[in-house]
Every structure is written in structure tokens, then in C-alpha cells.
Scaffold this motif. Sequence first.
Motif, PDB file in Angstrom:
ATOM      1  N   LYS A  38      16.798  -3.712  13.586  1.00  0.00           N
ATOM      2  CA  LYS A  38      17.452  -2.882  13.008  1.00  0.00           C
ATOM      3  C   LYS A  38      17.110  -3.347  11.192  1.00  0.00           C
ATOM      4  O   LYS A  38      16.964  -2.326  10.513  1.00  0.00           O
ATOM      5  CB  LYS A  38      18.931  -2.844  13.240  1.00  0.00           C
ATOM      6  CG  LYS A  38      19.811  -1.940  12.454  1.00  0.00           C
ATOM      7  CD  LYS A  38      21.316  -1.921  13.138  1.00  0.00           C
ATOM      8  CE  LYS A  38      22.315  -1.001  12.273  1.00  0.00           C
ATOM      9  NZ  LYS A  38      23.364  -1.261  12.201  1.00  0.00           N
ATOM     10  N   ALA A  39      17.368  -4.751  11.203  1.00  0.00           N
ATOM     11  CA  ALA A  39      17.259  -5.113   9.796  1.00  0.00           C
ATOM     12  C   ALA A  39      15.731  -4.824   9.219  1.00  0.00           C
ATOM     13  O   ALA A  39      15.418  -4.538   8.227  1.00  0.00           O
ATOM     14  CB  ALA A  39      17.380  -6.630   9.993  1.00  0.00           C
ATOM     15  N   ALA A  40      14.740  -5.007  10.100  1.00  0.00           N
ATOM     16  CA  ALA A  40      13.221  -4.679   9.754  1.00  0.00           C
ATOM     17  C   ALA A  40      13.038  -3.121   9.463  1.00  0.00           C
ATOM     18  O   ALA A  40      12.363  -2.899   8.690  1.00  0.00           O
ATOM     19  CB  ALA A  40      12.432  -4.966  11.024  1.00  0.00           C
ATOM     20  N   ARG A  41      13.719  -2.403  10.088  1.00  0.00           N
ATOM     21  CA  ARG A  41      13.769  -0.890   9.996  1.00  0.00           C
ATOM     22  C   ARG A  41      14.350  -0.392   8.639  1.00  0.00           C
ATOM     23  O   ARG A  41      13.839   0.404   7.812  1.00  0.00           O
ATOM     24  CB  ARG A  41      14.278  -0.315  11.160  1.00  0.00           C
ATOM     25  CG  ARG A  41      13.424   1.149  11.516  1.00  0.00           C
ATOM     26  CD  ARG A  41      14.098   1.770  12.728  1.00  0.00           C
ATOM     27  NE  ARG A  41      14.494   1.194  13.774  1.00  0.00           N
ATOM     28  CZ  ARG A  41      15.882   0.905  14.333  1.00  0.00           C
ATOM     29  NH1 ARG A  41      16.732   1.585  13.510  1.00  0.00           N
ATOM     30  NH2 ARG A  41      16.143   0.176  15.387  1.00  0.00           N
ATOM     31  N   ASP A  68       0.934  -5.830   2.552  1.00  0.00           N
ATOM     32  CA  ASP A  68       0.743  -5.290   1.208  1.00  0.00           C
ATOM     33  C   ASP A  68       0.005  -6.564   0.394  1.00  0.00           C
ATOM     34  O   ASP A  68      -0.518  -6.233  -0.830  1.00  0.00           O
ATOM     35  CB  ASP A  68       1.654  -4.625   0.695  1.00  0.00           C
ATOM     36  CG  ASP A  68       2.329  -3.394   1.491  1.00  0.00           C
ATOM     37  OD1 ASP A  68       1.519  -2.438   1.340  1.00  0.00           O
ATOM     38  OD2 ASP A  68       3.389  -3.494   2.204  1.00  0.00           O
ATOM     39  N   PHE A  69       0.432  -7.751   0.640  1.00  0.00           N
ATOM     40  CA  PHE A  69       0.266  -8.795  -0.198  1.00  0.00           C
ATOM     41  C   PHE A  69       0.225  -9.994   0.539  1.00  0.00           C
ATOM     42  O   PHE A  69       1.106 -10.200   1.791  1.00  0.00           O
ATOM     43  CB  PHE A  69       1.317  -8.905  -1.030  1.00  0.00           C
ATOM     44  CG  PHE A  69       0.998  -9.432  -2.436  1.00  0.00           C
ATOM     45  CD1 PHE A  69       0.460  -8.797  -3.426  1.00  0.00           C
ATOM     46  CD2 PHE A  69       1.153 -10.793  -2.659  1.00  0.00           C
ATOM     47  CE1 PHE A  69      -0.124  -9.196  -4.664  1.00  0.00           C
ATOM     48  CE2 PHE A  69       0.841 -11.496  -3.766  1.00  0.00           C
ATOM     49  CZ  PHE A  69       0.093 -10.663  -4.941  1.00  0.00           C
ATOM     50  N   ARG A 110       5.910   0.255   9.094  1.00  0.00           N
ATOM     51  CA  ARG A 110       6.311   1.672   9.412  1.00  0.00           C
ATOM     52  C   ARG A 110       7.269   2.421   8.803  1.00  0.00           C
ATOM     53  O   ARG A 110       7.380   3.595   8.634  1.00  0.00           O
ATOM     54  CB  ARG A 110       5.990   1.716  10.943  1.00  0.00           C
ATOM     55  CG  ARG A 110       4.780   1.746  11.469  1.00  0.00           C
ATOM     56  CD  ARG A 110       4.803   2.560  12.772  1.00  0.00           C
ATOM     57  NE  ARG A 110       5.668   2.053  13.697  1.00  0.00           N
ATOM     58  CZ  ARG A 110       5.598   0.844  14.605  1.00  0.00           C
ATOM     59  NH1 ARG A 110       4.654   0.363  14.681  1.00  0.00           N
ATOM     60  NH2 ARG A 110       6.505   0.319  15.487  1.00  0.00           N
ATOM     61  N   ASN A 111       8.145   1.612   8.549  1.00  0.00           N
ATOM     62  CA  ASN A 111       9.664   2.450   7.949  1.00  0.00           C
ATOM     63  C   ASN A 111       9.543   2.141   6.530  1.00  0.00           C
ATOM     64  O   ASN A 111      10.593   2.428   5.872  1.00  0.00           O
ATOM     65  CB  ASN A 111      10.632   1.833   8.677  1.00  0.00           C
ATOM     66  CG  ASN A 111      11.106   2.335  10.088  1.00  0.00           C
ATOM     67  OD1 ASN A 111      11.362   3.632  10.219  1.00  0.00           O
ATOM     68  ND2 ASN A 111      10.309   1.559  10.957  1.00  0.00           N
ATOM     69  N   GLY A 112       8.525   1.930   5.973  1.00  0.00           N
ATOM     70  CA  GLY A 112       8.426   2.125   4.489  1.00  0.00           C
ATOM     71  C   GLY A 112       8.573   0.617   3.640  1.00  0.00           C
ATOM     72  O   GLY A 112       8.551   0.684   2.340  1.00  0.00           O
TER      73      GLY A 112
END
Length: 239
Positions: free
Chosen positions: A176-179, A225-226, A205-207
Amino acid sequence: MQISDELKEKFQTARSVCVLTGAGISAESGVPTFRGGGNSTVWKGMPFDQISSASMVRENLAEVWEWFDYRRGVLKDCEPNAAHFTLAKWQDRFAGFTLVTQNIDGLHTAAGSRDVIELHGNIQRAYCTNCEKRFDIRGKIPHVPEICDDCGANLRADVVLFGEMLPPGAFEKAEKAARNCDLFFVVGTSALVYPAAGLAEIAKRNGAFLVEINPEETPMSGFCDFSIRMKAGRILPAF
Ligand code: BJW
Ligand code: ZN
């Protein structure tokens, strides 16, 4: 310094941050990693994934306890490092902050982090193989008691071995926290073990903006991304 302007901006404006840590974050505290060689990679001729397995607990519990008591002995002299302390400070810095660890060493909590999600359990606890009663075995090396005072069955370490389920609710909370986070850090893990490694994929995947901190490349690197190729204890305090 390897923190780009883009990453600085993401960090300063983030509302919700989630961090997944692995053995590498405790390496600078003197805790051996699993896949870094030495006694914690191969114990008495046995690869760690063979001895840290559900089948070995069934076949040779005494041997498994010897391995865990050895590692509890190593941990006795280990203190949290600058990376653990930095993450403990981040908790009060963001509107939302979740720390998820694969580590069983308890060093995040020792550094002051609260509500740490310990996906793979904690080596300072044991539980009864029959009735599942929990026991605090901190400071007791070798561990005592050996058997449950309620039902007399053998105790085992309260850690998640290969082929075992994670603690009830732990992954769901982490997922849930990751999403829902906008910045996700993956720190000091080879990202080989699932479902933990999948959290970074869920976040992305959730931005979320995905940042890896690891001196070595991992299967997750191309997806991030980094990537910061530095030790956690060097770079995290620089944020
Ligand atoms: C630094 C640094 C510095 C160095 N700064 N960095 C999907 C696909 C394939 C397989 C599976 C899948 N889903 C599930 C599976 C099976 C299995 C699995 O993932 N297998 C793969 C390995 C192939 N997973 C499971 O069995 C899990 N259970 C499960 O899925 O249950 C559901 C189920 C049940 C039954 C049937 C089917 C499904 C449970 C996994 C439990 C993992 N347990 C262990 C052992 C704990 C006990 C013990 O301590 O002995 O947990 S394995 C070990 O690996 C330990 C760690 O938590 C975990 C991750 O390791 P970590 O933390 O990444 O450490 P290292 O050593 O690998 O890496 C260190 C990194 O740090 C390196 O990259 C360095 O470069 C870096 N580093 N110094 C920053 N200073
Ligand atoms: Zn019992």
C-alpha cells in the motif's frame, strides 16, 4: 556529489516517501551481507539459501539454530550506522513515510525508526513450532529457552526462510505504501528476493520516482530513474 538537481527537487517536494532496505544498509555496521562472501554466504559448506530454508528447519533444526546463534553473536557487537540514523530522521520530515526492511537485525529500530515493516522477521525473536507462541531471545546466546513453556515443542527463529510466507499483513501494508508514495528508495539490496523486490516495481508502475542506492549494479538498476553507486552510509546523510 551524485545527487542531481532533479533528485534534490524530488526529495524536497515529496509528500510521501517509501524506503526498502536490504543487508547492504547494515554492511557498514559490520553485519555481513548474504551474497557478499564469507560465513554468511556459505556456512559450514552449505549455501545460506540451503540452511535458511523451510526444509532445513524440518530436517535439522539444531544446525539451523547453530547458524542463527552464530549470527546473533556477530550482531551483538553491531550498532546502527549513519544510514540507519538518517532514515530515522526522515520519518518526521515527510507527511507520509514508510520504512520497509528485509533485514532481521533490528538496527532500524535501534536507530530510532518507528513502525518498521520487517518483511523477513527478526532474529532476536523465536516462536514455538507447535503453538506459535513468541519468545524474546535478545541477549541470550545460545538462545534460551529451547522449548516452549506452554506446550513443550521446539522453538525456531522468527525469521522468514525461503519457501515460507511473510508475516500476516506485512507485505500488504508495504505494498500500500509503495503504491501511494511519490518517491521510493531501494537501498542496499541485490533485489533478487521476492516478493520484497517487487515493491520497487509496484511503486514505479504507480508513478513513483525510483532511486537506487547501491555500490553495485542490480537487476533493478535499469528500471530505476536514478542509481547512486555509493555506500548508503556515505550518501544518505547528504540528502
Ligand atoms: C551496499 C553496501 C553499502 C553492500 N551500502 N549497499 C518470484 C519469482 C521468483 C521466485 C520467487 C518469486 N516469489 C517468491 C519466490 C521464491 C523466493 C524467492 O524470492 N526466490 C528468489 C531468490 C529466486 N521467495 C520466498 O520464498 C519468500 N516467500 C514467499 O514468496 O512466500 C510465498 C510463497 C510461499 C511458498 C511457496 C510459494 C510462495 C520468502 C523469502 C525469504 C527470504 N529470506 C532470507 C533469509 C532470512 C533468514 C536469514 O537471515 O537467514 O532473507 S534470504 C536473504 O535474502 C534474506 C534477505 O532479507 C534477502 C535479501 O537479501 P539482500 O538484503 O538483498 O542482501 P544481499 O546480500 O543479497 O545484497 C546486499 C546488497 O547490498 C548487494 O547488492 C550489495 O552490493 C549491497 N551493498 N554494501 C549500500 N554499504
Ligand atoms: Zn508452544
